[in-house]
Design a protein around this motif. Structure first.
Motif, PDB file in Angstrom:
ATOM      1  N   TRP A 116      67.534  40.478  55.847  1.00 34.99           N
ATOM      2  CA  TRP A 116      67.870  39.397  54.933  1.00 34.99           C
ATOM      3  C   TRP A 116      67.092  39.512  53.623  1.00 34.99           C
ATOM      4  N   SER A 117      65.877  40.012  53.677  1.00 34.74           N
ATOM      5  CA  SER A 117      65.061  40.122  52.467  1.00 34.74           C
ATOM      6  C   SER A 117      65.732  41.001  51.417  1.00 34.74           C
ATOM      7  N   ILE A 118      66.488  42.009  51.863  1.00 36.57           N
ATOM      8  CA  ILE A 118      67.205  42.896  50.936  1.00 36.57           C
ATOM      9  C   ILE A 118      68.554  42.292  50.553  1.00 36.57           C
ATOM     10  N   LYS A 119      69.255  41.722  51.512  1.00 35.17           N
ATOM     11  CA  LYS A 119      70.566  41.122  51.217  1.00 35.17           C
ATOM     12  C   LYS A 119      70.418  39.977  50.219  1.00 35.17           C
ATOM     13  N   ALA A 120      69.354  39.194  50.327  1.00 35.08           N
ATOM     14  CA  ALA A 120      69.151  38.068  49.409  1.00 35.08           C
ATOM     15  C   ALA A 120      69.006  38.545  47.973  1.00 35.08           C
ATOM     16  N   LYS A 121      68.434  39.735  47.782  1.00 33.11           N
ATOM     17  CA  LYS A 121      68.282  40.289  46.440  1.00 33.11           C
ATOM     18  C   LYS A 121      69.586  40.901  45.929  1.00 33.11           C
ATOM     19  N   GLN A 122      70.433  41.349  46.862  1.00 38.00           N
ATOM     20  CA  GLN A 122      71.683  42.006  46.487  1.00 38.00           C
ATOM     21  C   GLN A 122      72.814  41.021  46.247  1.00 38.00           C
ATOM     22  N   GLN A 123      72.844  39.959  47.031  1.00 34.59           N
ATOM     23  CA  GLN A 123      73.972  39.042  47.081  1.00 34.59           C
ATOM     24  C   GLN A 123      74.292  38.427  45.718  1.00 34.59           C
ATOM     25  N   SER A 124      75.555  38.547  45.302  1.00 31.57           N
ATOM     26  CA  SER A 124      76.098  37.939  44.072  1.00 31.57           C
ATOM     27  C   SER A 124      75.575  38.559  42.785  1.00 31.57           C
ATOM     28  N   ARG A 125      74.893  39.684  42.846  1.00 34.67           N
ATOM     29  CA  ARG A 125      74.300  40.276  41.643  1.00 34.67           C
ATOM     30  C   ARG A 125      75.047  41.510  41.147  1.00 34.67           C
ATOM     31  N   GLY A 126      76.267  41.715  41.634  1.00 36.95           N
ATOM     32  CA  GLY A 126      77.082  42.809  41.118  1.00 36.95           C
ATOM     33  C   GLY A 126      76.486  44.181  41.376  1.00 36.95           C
ATOM     34  N   ARG A 127      76.715  45.082  40.430  1.00 35.11           N
ATOM     35  CA  ARG A 127      76.258  46.467  40.575  1.00 35.11           C
ATOM     36  C   ARG A 127      74.735  46.550  40.684  1.00 35.11           C
ATOM     37  N   SER A 128      74.028  45.754  39.899  1.00 36.51           N
ATOM     38  CA  SER A 128      72.564  45.824  39.924  1.00 36.51           C
ATOM     39  C   SER A 128      72.021  45.452  41.305  1.00 36.51           C
ATOM     40  N   GLY A 129      72.633  44.452  41.937  1.00 40.81           N
ATOM     41  CA  GLY A 129      72.197  44.065  43.273  1.00 40.81           C
ATOM     42  C   GLY A 129      72.491  45.136  44.303  1.00 40.81           C
TER      43      GLY A 129
END
Length: 205
Positions: A50-63
């Motif tokens: 979850w720690s990685i998914k939370a940073k990726q979620q909804s942030r497009g290509r950068s996430g």
């Protein structure tokens, strides 16, 4: 001894609700996690924390690049997205989250304007919701903003507020006779991701 007077903020009436989609209206974030884990496991990698998914979620290509940096897979960003797209059929099993149907129905009956502001694309939204007509019928086509909208770009994605402000603009473009223009403080944003919440807060100015 007199009671202390507490100044409570006075909020204007809510005239519009703007909704994210994935993980908010439907359980598609669970399916995204399943897809990501299918790819990760095929390379002998552990499940996505979850720690990685939370940073990726909804942030497009950068996430997504943050996810790939963590995973250290021997594939490019384009190869990763192709592998994800190959499993889109799983989204046909998306289910609404508890209470969503009733909420949208109540808002529609109260004449509250409803818009969608999502990091998904128009294509994936259709796949995820084509069997859930109560979602598409609650929000007019002209009041939906997706990641592939011509007005969006990588620099405008969540946590920037542009997607919500665009949705508000679309609502204002299609107001009925006698309706005054909606202001950001008259809108309630529904979000489930960290980036989305940040974007909603920024949209208030």
């Amino acid at each position: 001894m007199s009671e202390l007077q507490v100044n409570k903020p006075i909020f204007p009436p809510i005239r519009a609700c703007i909704f994210d989609v994935d993980g908010l209206l439907i359980n598609s974030e669970d399916i995204y996690t399943e897809i990501y884990n299918n790819i990760l496991h095929s390379y002998g990698k552990p499940s996505l924390p979850w720690s990685i998914k939370a940073k990726q979620q909804s942030r497009g290509r950068s996430g997504m690049l943050q996810l790939l940096d963590w995973a250290q897979l021997p594939i490019s960003y384009d190869e990763w997205t192709a592998k994800v797209s190959a499993q889109y059929a799983l989204f046909k099993d998306c289910k609404p989250l508890p209470g969503v149907s009733e909420l949208l129905s109540n808002l529609s009956r109260s004449n509250t304007h409803i818009a969608i502001a999502s990091s998904a694309t128009t294509k994936t939204f259709a796949i995820k919701t084509s069997h859930l007509p109560f979602i598409t019928s609650a929000c007019p086509q002209e009041c939906r903003v997706f990641d592939d909208d011509p007005a969006m770009s990588e620099t405008k994605k969540k946590p920037m507020p542009d997607v919500f402000l665009l949705a508000l603009g679309r609502i204002n473009e299609h107001l009925g006779p006698g309706e005054g223009e909606l202001k950001p403080e008259e809108c309630l944003v529904f979000e489930d991701s960290v980036a989305g919440v940040e974007a909603g807060r920024e949209g208030r100015g």
